[in-house]
Write a protein that holds these residues in place. Structure first.
Motif, PDB file in Angstrom:
ATOM      1  N   THR A  22       0.942  -1.115  -0.035  1.00  0.00           N
ATOM      2  CA  THR A  22      -0.455   0.190  -0.332  1.00  0.00           C
ATOM      3  C   THR A  22       1.141   0.952  -0.071  1.00  0.00           C
ATOM      4  O   THR A  22       0.542   2.184  -0.337  1.00  0.00           O
ATOM      5  CB  THR A  22      -1.035   0.161   0.578  1.00  0.00           C
ATOM      6  N   LEU A  23       1.324   1.366   1.004  1.00  0.00           N
ATOM      7  CA  LEU A  23       2.884   2.620   0.970  1.00  0.00           C
ATOM      8  C   LEU A  23       3.278   2.432  -0.445  1.00  0.00           C
ATOM      9  O   LEU A  23       4.267   3.651  -0.523  1.00  0.00           O
ATOM     10  CB  LEU A  23       3.496   2.445   1.884  1.00  0.00           C
ATOM     11  N   LEU A  24       3.779   1.908  -1.060  1.00  0.00           N
ATOM     12  CA  LEU A  24       4.666   1.485  -1.983  1.00  0.00           C
ATOM     13  C   LEU A  24       4.001   2.114  -3.644  1.00  0.00           C
ATOM     14  O   LEU A  24       4.336   3.319  -4.190  1.00  0.00           O
ATOM     15  CB  LEU A  24       5.712   0.053  -2.412  1.00  0.00           C
ATOM     16  N   LEU A  25       2.418   1.573  -3.704  1.00  0.00           N
ATOM     17  CA  LEU A  25       1.476   2.063  -4.695  1.00  0.00           C
ATOM     18  C   LEU A  25       1.437   3.209  -3.941  1.00  0.00           C
ATOM     19  O   LEU A  25       1.358   4.471  -5.450  1.00  0.00           O
ATOM     20  CB  LEU A  25       0.530   1.136  -4.704  1.00  0.00           C
ATOM     21  N   LEU A  26       1.448   4.424  -2.971  1.00  0.00           N
ATOM     22  CA  LEU A  26       0.956   5.463  -2.682  1.00  0.00           C
ATOM     23  C   LEU A  26       2.674   6.437  -3.601  1.00  0.00           C
ATOM     24  O   LEU A  26       2.076   7.348  -3.745  1.00  0.00           O
ATOM     25  CB  LEU A  26       0.429   5.489  -1.174  1.00  0.00           C
ATOM     26  N   PHE A  27       3.791   5.237  -3.195  1.00  0.00           N
ATOM     27  CA  PHE A  27       4.641   6.136  -4.024  1.00  0.00           C
ATOM     28  C   PHE A  27       4.386   6.083  -5.843  1.00  0.00           C
ATOM     29  O   PHE A  27       5.071   7.525  -5.329  1.00  0.00           O
ATOM     30  CB  PHE A  27       5.916   5.505  -3.405  1.00  0.00           C
ATOM     31  N   ALA A  29       1.503   6.152  -6.783  1.00  0.00           N
ATOM     32  CA  ALA A  29       1.371   7.007  -7.311  1.00  0.00           C
ATOM     33  C   ALA A  29       1.234   8.456  -7.476  1.00  0.00           C
ATOM     34  O   ALA A  29       1.401   9.567  -8.520  1.00  0.00           O
ATOM     35  CB  ALA A  29      -0.373   6.785  -6.820  1.00  0.00           C
ATOM     36  N   ILE A  30       2.373   8.900  -6.719  1.00  0.00           N
ATOM     37  CA  ILE A  30       3.114  10.054  -6.088  1.00  0.00           C
ATOM     38  C   ILE A  30       3.683  10.447  -7.492  1.00  0.00           C
ATOM     39  O   ILE A  30       4.130  11.245  -8.296  1.00  0.00           O
ATOM     40  CB  ILE A  30       3.228  10.969  -5.662  1.00  0.00           C
ATOM     41  N   VAL A  31       5.365   9.700  -7.653  1.00  0.00           N
ATOM     42  CA  VAL A  31       6.028   9.889  -8.678  1.00  0.00           C
ATOM     43  C   VAL A  31       5.585   9.680  -9.735  1.00  0.00           C
ATOM     44  O   VAL A  31       5.686  10.120 -10.985  1.00  0.00           O
ATOM     45  CB  VAL A  31       7.004   8.933  -8.056  1.00  0.00           C
ATOM     46  N   TRP A  32       4.442   9.286 -10.095  1.00  0.00           N
ATOM     47  CA  TRP A  32       4.217   8.710 -11.884  1.00  0.00           C
ATOM     48  C   TRP A  32       3.033   9.938 -12.431  1.00  0.00           C
ATOM     49  O   TRP A  32       2.108   9.663 -13.411  1.00  0.00           O
ATOM     50  CB  TRP A  32       3.774   7.443 -12.438  1.00  0.00           C
ATOM     51  N   GLU A  33       2.688  10.077 -11.056  1.00  0.00           N
ATOM     52  CA  GLU A  33       1.441  10.951 -10.713  1.00  0.00           C
ATOM     53  C   GLU A  33      -0.246  10.118 -11.779  1.00  0.00           C
ATOM     54  O   GLU A  33      -0.195  10.682 -13.090  1.00  0.00           O
ATOM     55  CB  GLU A  33       1.683  12.118 -12.061  1.00  0.00           C
ATOM     56  N   ARG A  34       0.092   9.337 -11.103  1.00  0.00           N
ATOM     57  CA  ARG A  34      -1.738   8.396 -11.586  1.00  0.00           C
ATOM     58  C   ARG A  34      -2.116   8.417 -10.958  1.00  0.00           C
ATOM     59  O   ARG A  34      -2.472   7.462  -9.449  1.00  0.00           O
ATOM     60  CB  ARG A  34      -1.031   7.142 -11.766  1.00  0.00           C
ATOM     61  N   TRP A  35      -3.027   9.675 -10.716  1.00  0.00           N
ATOM     62  CA  TRP A  35      -3.990   9.469  -8.712  1.00  0.00           C
ATOM     63  C   TRP A  35      -5.056   8.441  -9.142  1.00  0.00           C
ATOM     64  O   TRP A  35      -5.511   8.262  -8.270  1.00  0.00           O
ATOM     65  CB  TRP A  35      -4.311  11.100  -9.919  1.00  0.00           C
ATOM     66  N   PHE A  37      -4.630   5.772  -9.445  1.00  0.00           N
ATOM     67  CA  PHE A  37      -4.308   4.720  -8.468  1.00  0.00           C
ATOM     68  C   PHE A  37      -4.636   4.567  -6.315  1.00  0.00           C
ATOM     69  O   PHE A  37      -4.349   3.888  -5.373  1.00  0.00           O
ATOM     70  CB  PHE A  37      -2.227   4.224  -8.459  1.00  0.00           C
ATOM     71  N   LEU A  38      -4.644   6.459  -6.303  1.00  0.00           N
ATOM     72  CA  LEU A  38      -4.756   6.593  -5.136  1.00  0.00           C
ATOM     73  C   LEU A  38      -6.414   4.947  -4.846  1.00  0.00           C
ATOM     74  O   LEU A  38      -6.537   6.172  -4.056  1.00  0.00           O
ATOM     75  CB  LEU A  38      -4.874   7.695  -5.129  1.00  0.00           C
ATOM     76  N   LEU A  39      -7.139   5.547  -5.651  1.00  0.00           N
ATOM     77  CA  LEU A  39      -8.313   4.900  -5.255  1.00  0.00           C
ATOM     78  C   LEU A  39      -8.120   3.333  -4.595  1.00  0.00           C
ATOM     79  O   LEU A  39      -9.169   3.100  -4.180  1.00  0.00           O
ATOM     80  CB  LEU A  39      -9.665   4.833  -6.905  1.00  0.00           C
ATOM     81  N   VAL A  40      -7.256   2.790  -5.264  1.00  0.00           N
ATOM     82  CA  VAL A  40      -7.004   1.289  -4.200  1.00  0.00           C
ATOM     83  C   VAL A  40      -6.125   1.219  -3.495  1.00  0.00           C
ATOM     84  O   VAL A  40      -5.784  -0.070  -3.056  1.00  0.00           O
ATOM     85  CB  VAL A  40      -6.570   0.405  -5.453  1.00  0.00           C
TER      86      VAL A  40
END
Length: 122
Positions: A22-27, A29-35, A37-40
């Motif tokens: 979850t923390l890696l996906l949050l990171f 989403a921010i780095v790749w600007e794929r907002w 991803f924040l849904l999951v």
């Protein structure tokens, strides 16, 4: 119905991995600007905590076990159908959804599954 049977180092490690993911996906989403991803992002953390909470109990009634089992099955179904819809529409079928419609494959499985989980756990 015996939570102690699932309580193991492997069980703990897998649930910690879900929370770390979850923390890696949050990171990501921010780095790749794929907002989107924040849904999951909250899913892995919530699933890991819920599983560890159940495993930490001394005992569980058959109805508690059934509720946990069905919740896990529904959660897996939400994850599977989200992946199939997201990748199926964009890559397999080549459908490029734009604007707000791009959120439909991400949200539709949760819109069906989360009310079912809520009703089950009432």
């Amino acid at each position: 119905a015996d939570p102690g049977r699932v309580r193991s180092r492997l069980h703990g490690a897998l649930n910690l991995a879900a929370m770390l993911g979850t923390l890696l996906l949050l990171f990501a989403a921010i780095v790749w600007e794929r907002w989107v991803f924040l849904l999951v992002v909250p899913a892995g953390f919530a699933i890991g905590l819920r599983n560890m909470d159940y495993a930490s109990r001394a005992t569980a009634s058959p109805s508690e076990w059934e509720r946990e089992h069905l919740t896990s099955l529904l959660t897996a179904g939400i994850a599977l159908h989200t992946a199939l819809l997201v990748f199926g529409t964009s890559r397999t079928l080549g459908i490029d959804l734009g604007g707000a419609t791009a959120l439909v494959p991400w949200l539709l499985p949760a819109a069906v599954g989360l009310p079912a989980i809520w009703r089950l756990r009432r």
